[in-house]
Design an enzyme around this catalytic site. Structure first.
Site, PDB file in Angstrom:
ATOM      1  N   TYR A 182      -3.413  -0.460  11.481  1.00  0.00           N
ATOM      2  CA  TYR A 182      -2.576  -1.418  12.432  1.00  0.00           C
ATOM      3  C   TYR A 182      -1.009  -1.418  11.817  1.00  0.00           C
ATOM      4  CZ  TYR A 182      -6.913  -2.573  14.820  1.00  0.00           C
ATOM      5  OH  TYR A 182      -7.991  -2.607  15.398  1.00  0.00           O
TER       6      TYR A 182
ATOM      7  N   ASP B  42       1.599   0.525  10.541  1.00  0.00           N
ATOM      8  CA  ASP B  42       2.656   1.282  11.216  1.00  0.00           C
ATOM      9  C   ASP B  42       3.050   0.659  12.275  1.00  0.00           C
ATOM     10  OD1 ASP B  42       2.188   3.550   8.890  1.00  0.00           O
ATOM     11  OD2 ASP B  42       0.223   3.475  10.176  1.00  0.00           O
TER      12      ASP B  42
ATOM     13  N   TYR C 158     -10.593  -4.086   3.950  1.00  0.00           N
ATOM     14  CA  TYR C 158     -11.152  -2.732   4.468  1.00  0.00           C
ATOM     15  C   TYR C 158     -12.500  -2.797   3.764  1.00  0.00           C
ATOM     16  CZ  TYR C 158      -6.135  -1.620   4.179  1.00  0.00           C
ATOM     17  OH  TYR C 158      -4.588  -1.669   4.451  1.00  0.00           O
TER      18      TYR C 158
ATOM     19  N   GLY D   1      -3.172  -4.497   3.301  1.00  0.00           N
ATOM     20  CA  GLY D   1      -2.157  -3.820   3.640  1.00  0.00           C
ATOM     21  C   GLY D   1      -0.675  -4.165   3.486  1.00  0.00           C
ATOM     22  N   GLU D   2      -0.163  -4.118   4.542  1.00  0.00           N
ATOM     23  CA  GLU D   2       1.449  -4.714   4.367  1.00  0.00           C
ATOM     24  C   GLU D   2       2.044  -5.656   5.193  1.00  0.00           C
ATOM     25  OE1 GLU D   2       4.419  -1.501   4.133  1.00  0.00           O
ATOM     26  OE2 GLU D   2       5.771  -2.773   5.147  1.00  0.00           O
ATOM     27  N   ASP D   3       1.429  -5.744   6.710  1.00  0.00           N
ATOM     28  CA  ASP D   3       1.973  -6.871   7.510  1.00  0.00           C
ATOM     29  C   ASP D   3       1.235  -7.949   7.415  1.00  0.00           C
ATOM     30  OD1 ASP D   3       4.065  -7.425   9.384  1.00  0.00           O
ATOM     31  OD2 ASP D   3       2.625  -7.560  10.692  1.00  0.00           O
ATOM     32  N   SER D   4      -0.078  -7.841   7.262  1.00  0.00           N
ATOM     33  CA  SER D   4      -1.009  -9.118   7.316  1.00  0.00           C
ATOM     34  C   SER D   4      -0.590  -9.931   5.805  1.00  0.00           C
ATOM     35  CB  SER D   4      -2.477  -8.923   7.502  1.00  0.00           C
ATOM     36  OG  SER D   4      -2.973  -7.923   6.516  1.00  0.00           O
TER      37      SER D   4
END
Ligand code: TRH
Length: 363
Positions: free
Chosen positions: A26, A28, A194, A257-260
């Site tokens: 999710y 990107d 993950y 990841g990145e955003d969360s």
């Protein structure tokens, strides 16, 4: 709500095209949507989001059709109104050649940015805004790096974040999702991870706690169960703004990841980050770079910091998971994470940095 940087007439008519290729998961789509929405809603830009796979957006922002952002399929020919004034290529996704040619034909060349992945590594500050001239055409692309200090492009944070948080009703949120009222000694935890995460070990450890533990799993189809002190609760995949509500309502957030990962920092609650795994353990460097920065600033005392470091390593499969030591550190990590979050929030946010850079070039 329009931002001060949108107050000039020229700013209001800025057209911006964002190009996004969904590699997996999710992140990107999540990052591109967040930026697109902010540029459209807060700065009044006319934003088109070209995305090769809009499916994740239907989950992240089920109401995207009501926003000022136009979500459009990846283009196979030049749109009738040509290229935009600002062109954002997300994560080096490579623009269509015909679009680049059209950018080069414009008398006033567009501002062309490559929005990169987030990293806490030191080199980010040196690479941020580095120009990269096109080998053949009269165009220059600039690298725009998100990051954790003022040498970088900053982090995405909406102008209404604090207002939304103040208006949030945690009890109503829990009731809506069928969760019991929060007990005073309860530990509530959100879990977004993950598949490689040592979830079974975490569950075993949480079951041994001497207080009620509620584990809230967004986007999970696992069954609800109770095991010792632990009750698990699968939740639907929440729209992005409601994902913030989940993080606010918990005492500890597992993110990835990145955003969360960024959202957990805004929530200011202790969090555990599972980094996106890359080939040849490249992600280890990024994990250590963040831990280094965080630990230096967070000021929670050596014992708590050692427990945090060890637990993050355990969660990322580098060492054994030591829940009891981490749980004992939570009272020290809670104010320390609030402090970290408040310091980050005082820096200029990514959209604002990006808008300022573009306005300077479009003068
Ligand atoms: O989904 P991710 O694993 O995305 C990853 C990372 O971005 C990674 O860096 C990138 O290289 C890879 O994609 C291609 O994790 P991330 O970045 O946290 O994105 C998840 C998004 O989903 C984020 O915007 C938060 C959102 N979300 C919701 O809106 N509701 C939910 O219920 C959940 C669980 C997530």
């Amino acid at each position: 709500m329009l931002n001060a940087l949108s107050s000039t007439p020229a700013a209001r008519t800025i057209r911006c095209d964002i190009f996004c290729v969904v590699v997996d998961n999710y992140g990107d789509a999540g990052v591109c949507w967040r930026l697109a929405r902010q540029l459209g809603e807060e700065y009044g830009w006319q934003v088109r989001l070209y995305i090769d796979n809009p499916a994740p957006l239907d989950q992240l922002a089920p109401d995207h059709a009501q926003s000022p952002v136009a979500v459009v399929p990846w283009p196979h020919e030049l749109p009738a109104n040509g290229s935009a004034d600002v062109v954002i290529e997300a994560f080096a996704c490579t623009l269509p050649e015909f679009y680049i040619e059209a950018m080069a034909r414009r008398e006033k060349k567009p501002v062309w940015l490559n929005l990169d992945y987030l990293s806490a590594e030191e080199w980010v500050g040196k690479m941020h805004l580095m120009p990269s001239p096109h080998p053949r055409l009269p165009l220059v692309k600039h690298f725009f790096f998100p990051g954790f200090d003022e040498h970088s492009g900053g982090l995405l944070r909406e102008a209404d974040y604090d207002d939304r948080r103040r208006a949030f009703d945690a009890a109503a949120f829990r009731a809506e999702f069928g969760l019991p009222e929060k007990a005073p000694n309860e530990l509530s935890i959100s879990l977004f991870s993950y598949p490689a995460a040592p979830i079974a070990q975490l569950i075993q450890a949480l079951a041994q706690e001497n207080r009620p533990v509620h584990l809230l799993q967004p986007g999970s189809n696992a069954a609800t169960f109770t095991h010792g002190a632990l009750s698990t609760h699968p939740l639907p995949f929440l729209p992005q703004s409601r994902f913030d509500e989940l993080l606010w309502s918990c005492d500890l957030n597992f993110v990835r990841g990145e955003d969360s990962f960024v959202r957990a920092q805004w929530a200011g609650k202790p969090f555990v980050w599972q980094i996106y795994p890359q080939a040849d353990d490249v992600h280890r460097v990024k994990l250590d770079a963040f831990l280094h920065r965080y630990i230096q600033k967070v000021g929670a005392g050596d014992t708590a910091i050692d427990a945090l470091n060890a637990f993050w390593y355990g969660w990322n499969g580098i060492s054994e998971l030591n829940w009891p030591a981490f749980a004992a550190a939570l009272p020290a990590l809670t104010p320390a994470t609030q402090h970290w979050s408040a310091a980050l929030a005082r820096q200029t946010n990514l959209a604002s940095n990006l808008v300022q850079f573009c306005l300077d070039r479009l003068k």
